[in-house]
Each structure stands twice: as C-alpha cells, then as structure tokens.
Scaffold this active site. Structure first.
Site, PDB file in Angstrom:
ATOM      1  N   GLU A 388      -5.096 -32.655  34.336  1.00 19.29           N
ATOM      2  CA  GLU A 388      -6.471 -32.215  34.575  1.00 19.29           C
ATOM      3  C   GLU A 388      -7.397 -32.384  33.373  1.00 19.29           C
ATOM      4  O   GLU A 388      -8.388 -31.664  33.228  1.00 19.29           O
ATOM      5  CB  GLU A 388      -6.494 -30.748  35.045  1.00 19.29           C
ATOM      6  CG  GLU A 388      -5.813 -30.543  36.392  1.00 19.29           C
ATOM      7  CD  GLU A 388      -5.985 -29.139  36.937  1.00 19.29           C
ATOM      8  OE1 GLU A 388      -5.764 -28.966  38.149  1.00 19.29           O
ATOM      9  OE2 GLU A 388      -6.325 -28.230  36.154  1.00 19.29           O
ATOM     10  N   GLU A 449      -1.254 -31.420  43.506  1.00 15.81           N
ATOM     11  CA  GLU A 449      -1.342 -29.959  43.615  1.00 15.81           C
ATOM     12  C   GLU A 449      -2.244 -29.628  44.801  1.00 15.81           C
ATOM     13  O   GLU A 449      -3.240 -30.319  45.043  1.00 15.81           O
ATOM     14  CB  GLU A 449      -1.929 -29.312  42.351  1.00 15.81           C
ATOM     15  CG  GLU A 449      -1.059 -29.428  41.108  1.00 15.81           C
ATOM     16  CD  GLU A 449      -1.682 -28.728  39.894  1.00 15.81           C
ATOM     17  OE1 GLU A 449      -2.479 -27.777  40.109  1.00 15.81           O
ATOM     18  OE2 GLU A 449      -1.394 -29.130  38.764  1.00 15.81           O
TER      19      GLU A 449
END
Length: 742
Positions: A388, A449
C-alpha cells in the site's frame, strides 16, 4: 566431510535491559535462562503497549569446539532477530544485522580456539527504529522483539556449497528437465577443483536422476555453475491436490552435501486474467496471515507455524496464503510445500518508503528473502512492492529488476490500495475494500485484500454482526466469480495485535475470520463450506439461537453454511422444512449458503432446540444441534498435541470453551477459568482466563525436563476438566563436534 548443522536453541542467558557488560565473561549480575524462539516480554492478549517490548535486551551463550574443527568454517546462523542485532564473541563485536524478518550468519572461524570456552552475546534492539523497514511511519502490526526464530551452528569445509537454485523446465511436456544453479564458496588460500554430483531422490528416497560436473573455484571467491537433470521418466508434479516433493542432493565428492526439497510445477498468471497451475485454471481463494500470536508475539516454534498453515488449508479450505507484510518462518513455508498451499510472499514494509539508506536496506533484505525461499514450490508470486505504498518508479524498478535477476521463473506483484497506480510488476495486485469490487483493466489481476477493516467483527459481537461478517465474505467471493478474475485473498485469517492508531483500542484488529486464538468466527465456517465434501463435510447453523440477540426477537432467516446436498431443519424435534440454497444471491460460489425463513421460535411459540440434518448422495452424514436454553453445560479443555519436545521452547495450544450441551461455544459465557499446571511444563497466557465469545486459549510450554504435564481447568458451576501432555526428550546428534553449554 558432510556439513554439520545443529540447533543451539537451549541454555541462553537473557536480560531485559541494555547492559554492555553482559557480553563479557566477567559479568556476574542477574539473568534468566531461556530457550529460543523467545520473546523479550510476554504480554496479555490485548490491552498493552508496544513500549512493553520496544527496548534493548541481551542474550548470551557459552560454546566450545573440538580440535576436529581446525581447518573448517564455523558459522552462527540466526533465522530471525527482531529488529536489529549486534553479535559479540568474548566481548568483541563481530557482526551487525538490521531487519527482523530475514536470516543472517556470523563467521566465527578466525576467532575461535579449539578447546577454549567462548562466550557468544547478542544485543537485540527491539525499538521501532525509523531507519529499518517496516518503520518510518505508522505500521498496522507489531514487531515483537527477541531472538524469535531458531539459531544454528554450522560447520563447513573451506570449499562448500553456498546455495542452490532449482528450476523445473518444460514440466508439462514429454521431455521435462531441471536446471540447478550451484554456488560454491572457496574460503581457502588456494584455488580448488570440485567434483560436483547432483542426485534427484523421490519420496521413497530412491534416485530418479543424477549428473556430475568438474568445477574450478578461485581463491576466496564464489562460483556458480549450472547443471542439468534430464531423462526424468514418470515425473510427479507438485500440485495443490498432490503436493509431491523430491529431494535435491548436491554434493562435492568427498566433501560438503546439501539436501533441498523441491517440486516440479508450472505456475502462471496469464493474460486471460486467470491463474494456471500445471496448465489447469485455479481460482485463488486465500487468506492474509500475520505471524504473531497472543502472549508470545512472533516467537512461535515449528509446531505452531505448521498449525497455522494447516488451519488455512484444511480448516478454512483455502488454496493460497499471503505472508503479509514480510518474510515469514521457514517452518511455515515448509508446511505450505507439504500440504499444497500456494504462497504469495512479499518484502517487508507497510505504506512507507524511506530515504536512500532505507531503500538500499530494503533491497538487501528483499534479496535475502528471494535467495532463502526460491526453492519452495508453494511460492508462486513475489511481492516486489511495499504494501500500500505510493508509486516510486526508481525504487520499484530496482526491486523488480532484482527479483527477476534472482528468480526469472516466477512473476512479481506489487500490492497497492489505489487504482491507477503505476504497474511495474507482472501482476496487478490490489487491495480492494469497496462494497463492489472493480475489475481493473490489467491483463493479470489479483485482489489481495478485501473485507477486513470494512467490517471488523469480534467473536462476541451481536448475532447480526457475526452473521453479516460471514455474508460480507460470501458476497466478495461471489463478486470475484462475477468479475472473472484470478481470485482473491481475504483480510484476514486471524485477528492480530496492532498499534493504537488501528484496531479497536485494545491493541487488536478484529479483522480475522478466526479470532486471535485461532478459533473460528462464523465467517470461518463459510470458508470451510466452500471446499468439496470429500475433503471436509461442513454443516453449520450461523446463529446463536437466542431470540433476544436479534432485532425484533425474530431469528429470520437462519443461514446455514454447508457443502452437503440437502439440509433438513427441526425445532423441538418437529420438522420445519428443507433449507434452500441462496443460489440467486451467490451464484458464483461453489456452495452457496442455505437459508430457511419463518421457522418456529417466534414470540409466543415453542422455542426448542435447533437441529440440522445434512445429506450427501441421499445419506445423512452430518448433524448440527444448538440448545435453546443458552445455559452453560460443559467446560471443554483440549490440547492440540498429545506430545511436545522438552526443549524449553516448544508449545502446544490449550483451547477452552464454555458450551451448551451440544458443544457450541456460548458467546456470552465468559468464565473466568482458573488453570493449574503440574509437571514439567509452564502455562503461557492469562490465568485466570476470561473467554471472550465463550472461547479462548493459552499455551503450554515445555521445560528441559521430559515427563507428563497435567493441566486442570475450573469454572464455577461446571465439572472440572483436565488434559495431559507428554514432553519428550530431545536427542542430540552424536556426530556434532560443538560442545554446548549445559
């Protein structure tokens, strides 16, 4: 000679403060004797601070070596020390390592005298240093300190095998072969000629192929030579259904030998958007996994590491795991190889990219990861991007180039959390937490995710929440089928400890489909029900069967997670009807949940026990019953293992539940439970133990003494429960020349 490798996990002295004199034999102050894996401080399962373990501590151990070690290379190998380590011998600093997730070695050869006792000391810095990944900014997990993985002594010839890299080639054709890169290290003062021999052994240890070569290695140099194994008749492929493993034995004639487990398989994310294993399309259904545990942090021995892999594969029915967000234990990866669990592993970090020094260190740690793990057949994707993090063309060009050079056989991914992020990797890997997933226009795409913090759920939440949590996961799994992509990896398998910025304020992120003790929430049963019934038959009523815990006091509908053909529903022994699959809502699930509406149990009606009867091919094969009275009837105490090793570090989980008469955990029966331990074992965890959601766990740790441990559990109003675990003496290799303290 054949290399010697022996664990030296026992008889370490430990102090939980920065005391440089501890590295000197003259230190006579207090210390505690411990075994590794070890955490610098055990903590409660929640409600603690990172400051409880973020400090400098020291470990030390006495070692001596015989005359037989003359002329050999003697190395200390550390699998993992969190977060930075300085290694001393007899007070002299020999080595420093930064980074807590990858191994390192310290060469003792030029500093030891045979017959003399030497003192090895390790200064462990467990502070969250901003110069060492993953730190530099906020991090949504904890890095518990200590020598938390195994430590070994290695004794090698001056000319020895540094590493090997195995590659199966053309494995789906009629003429498969293997290429093996063998890197030799000549630490002697003269050039050497080595007669290399490679053998491929099957699961029965029978040779199926062999080859030889003569190689010259210059003084103080590394040399890599590539050999080929051909004529591989009747080759068995490694697959998720049949994870067949071979042993690759590489030898220097008359000298060093190194065995490596390998598998033949072909894996590829293709341009059609799907993942293929051995030419067969496989829809990836996975879990993210943190390596941390309650009480012990990351200091989990081999047994617990293997258990986690088994939970993901067999209890949750998944075929992939992502080692978020760092390299994880070799024991965990070895077990993934053994059971056929695919792995997406990635470099360490979380959302942050540091300065040039930080980036250079990240590259070095990424190299260590790939070199350590590239022979695992279970690994099918390298994570060459910090989870991320923002785009960084220069840095991620370097990471991808490095991985491609070290292992050109696997593709790279880079997990991001915003669409439009620059793609330098082979596979566009995306954390997508939206209610409706997006099919991003990349040829190769994987959702890495979902769910997670968008629907945090505690095992003791109100029934609509825990049911909704399970259905949230069902909805995303269905969307993956609608989009026609390679698959998805859920966030996440287990609840985990985290910093105050995240989670529920008690240092836990309740994002798992299992709780922090590895016990199932309703969503775990949803995942379990997506595997074929010949693998595991699943029948689970997703309800507490308590009218007052749902809006308006109406349990309607009742959701049922099952992979069976047909489910009959009874209340108080009265047939209510057959539950129907919700195929209209979840048409892309292998086994959509069942549901039944308007069954008995409304206000003013008889409210009795609920019974499900599950049928497969016309035969009743499974039953699930829930009591209507909600009264605690049993205290259940179970040990995961009947035997553990008496090495002072081995652990087994002791699970506790307060249940109804049918064995269902009662979510609001919290105990507390009082525990007693007799024999050569130590309880690790809270005592008395409160059971959030009616279930929790502690661990039983062995000592260095063999025998039988009896654990007793008591809770007011219920029968006392006991369990026994044997601790088995650990044998020592008689050929080992190192004499260990104790």
């Amino acid at each position: 000679m054949t290399r010697l490798e022996h664990p030296i996990n026992t008889h370490w002295d430990f102090i939980s403060e920065d005391h440089p004199e501890f590295a000197l034999p003259s230190y006579a102050g207090p210390r505690t004797q411990v075994s590794v894996p070890h955490t610098v401080r055990e903590v409660p399962h929640h409600n603690f601070s990172e400051s409880d373990y973020s400090f400098i501590s020291w470990y030390r151990k006495s070692l001596s070596f015989s005359e037989a070690h003359k002329g050999k290379r003697t190395l200390l190998h550390f699998e993992g020390v969190m977060l930075a380590a300085e290694v001393f011998l007899d007070g002299q600093k020999l080595f420093e390592h930064q980074g807590g997730f990858t191994p390192f070695q310290v060469d003792l050869t030029d500093h030891i005298v045979p017959g003399r006792e030497h003192l090895v000391a390790v200064k462990v810095d467990s502070r969250e240093r901003t110069d060492i990944p993953p730190y530099g900014n906020l991090v949504d997990y904890m890095t518990f300190g200590g020598i938390y993985r195994d430590v070994y002594v290695r004794v090698l010839d001056p000319l020895h095998i540094e590493n090997v890299f195995f590659r199966g080639v053309d494995v789906l054709t009629s003429r498969p072969f293997a290429e093996v890169d063998v890197t030799l290290n000549n630490t002697s003062t003269s050039s050497k000629q080595a007669e290399l021999e490679i053998q491929l052994l099957d699961a029965a240890n029978q040779q199926v192929a062999a080859t030889t070569a003569t190689v010259s290695v210059e003084v103080h140099s590394l040399h890599t030579h590539t050999l080929k194994l051909e004529n591989l008749a009747d080759l068995q492929l490694w697959d998720i259904e049949n994870p067949y493993l071979y042993t690759l034995r590489v030898s220097i004639r008359g000298g060093d030998t190194l065995d490596t487990r390998v598998g033949f398989r072909e894996s590829e994310f293709r341009a059609d958007g799907f993942f293929y294993l051995n030419g067969r399309k496989v829809i990836l259904r996975g879990m993210n996994r943190h390596q941390t545990y309650p009480y012990i942090g990351a200091a989990a021995p081999k047994r617990l590491q293997e258990k986690d892999a088994d939970l993901v594969k067999f209890d949750l029915g998944c075929n992939m795991v992502r080692t978020s967000h760092y390299p994880q234990s070799p024991h965990f990866l070895n077990r993934c190889d053994e059971i056929g669990l695919l792995v997406f592993t990635e470099m360490q970090g979380w959302q942050h990219i540091g300065d040039q020094g930080w980036q250079d260190l990240s590259l070095k740690l990424l190299e260590d990861l790939v070199v350590r793990d590239r022979n695992h057949p279970s690994i099918v994707l390298w994570g060459a991007r910090v989870n991320e993090s923002p785009d960084h063309t220069l840095f991620y060009t370097r990471t991808n180039r490095l991985v491609n050079r070290l292992d050109p056989t696997r593709q790279t991914g880079g997990v991001r959390c915003f669409f439009g992020s620059e793609q330098l990797e082979d596979v566009y890997t995306m954390n997508d937490f939206a209610a409706k997933l997006t099919k991003y226009p990349a040829e190769r795409y994987l959702v890495t995710e979902y769910a997670g913090h968008m629907f945090p759920t505690k095992s003791f939440d109100q029934e609509p929440r825990v049911v909704g949590h399970a259905l949230k996961h069902a909805d995303v799994l269905n969307q993956i089928g609608v989009l026609g992509i390679s698959g998805g990896i859920a966030w996440c398998a287990f609840d985990y400890n985290t910093h105050a910025t995240f989670g529920s304020g008690d240092r836990i992120c309740y994002h798992g489909v299992m709780d922090i003790f590895r016990q199932p929430k309703f969503a775990a049963h949803l995942y379990a029900s997506q595997q074929r019934p010949e693998q595991k038959k699943v029948l689970f009523a997703a309800t507490y069967w308590t009218r007052g815990d749902v809006d308006e006091g109406l349990i309607n509908p009742v959701w049922i997670f099952s992979n069976l053909d047909r489910v009959e529903v009874y209340v108080s022994g009265k047939f209510e009807g057959e539950a129907q699959r919700a195929t209209c809502l979840y048409p892309h699930l292998p086994y959509p949940p069942f549901r039944i509406s308007n069954i008995s149990g409304g206000w003013g009606e008889n409210f009795g026990d609920l019974e499900l009867r599950g049928y497969l091919k016309g035969e009743q094969v499974k039953t699930h019953r829930l009591a209507a009275d909600g009264i605690p009837r049993k205290l259940v105490l179970q040990a995961d293992d009947a035997e553990i090793h008496a090495d002072g570090a081995d652990l087994t989980r002791l699970s506790l539940k307060i249940t109804d008469e049918y064995g269902n955990a009662l979510p609001f029966a919290w105990g507390p439970v009082l525990l007693d331990c007799e024999g050569p074992g130590v309880l690790v965890g809270e005592n008395p133990l409160v059971l959030p959601g009616g279930q929790a766990a502690v661990y039983l740790r062995s000592t260095l003494i063999s025998g039988t441990v009896t654990v007793t559990a008591r809770v007011q109003g219920l029968p006392v429960q006991t369990v026994q675990v044997k601790t088995l003496e650990v044998g020592v290799q008689p050929v080992l020349e190192a004499v260990l303290n104790g």
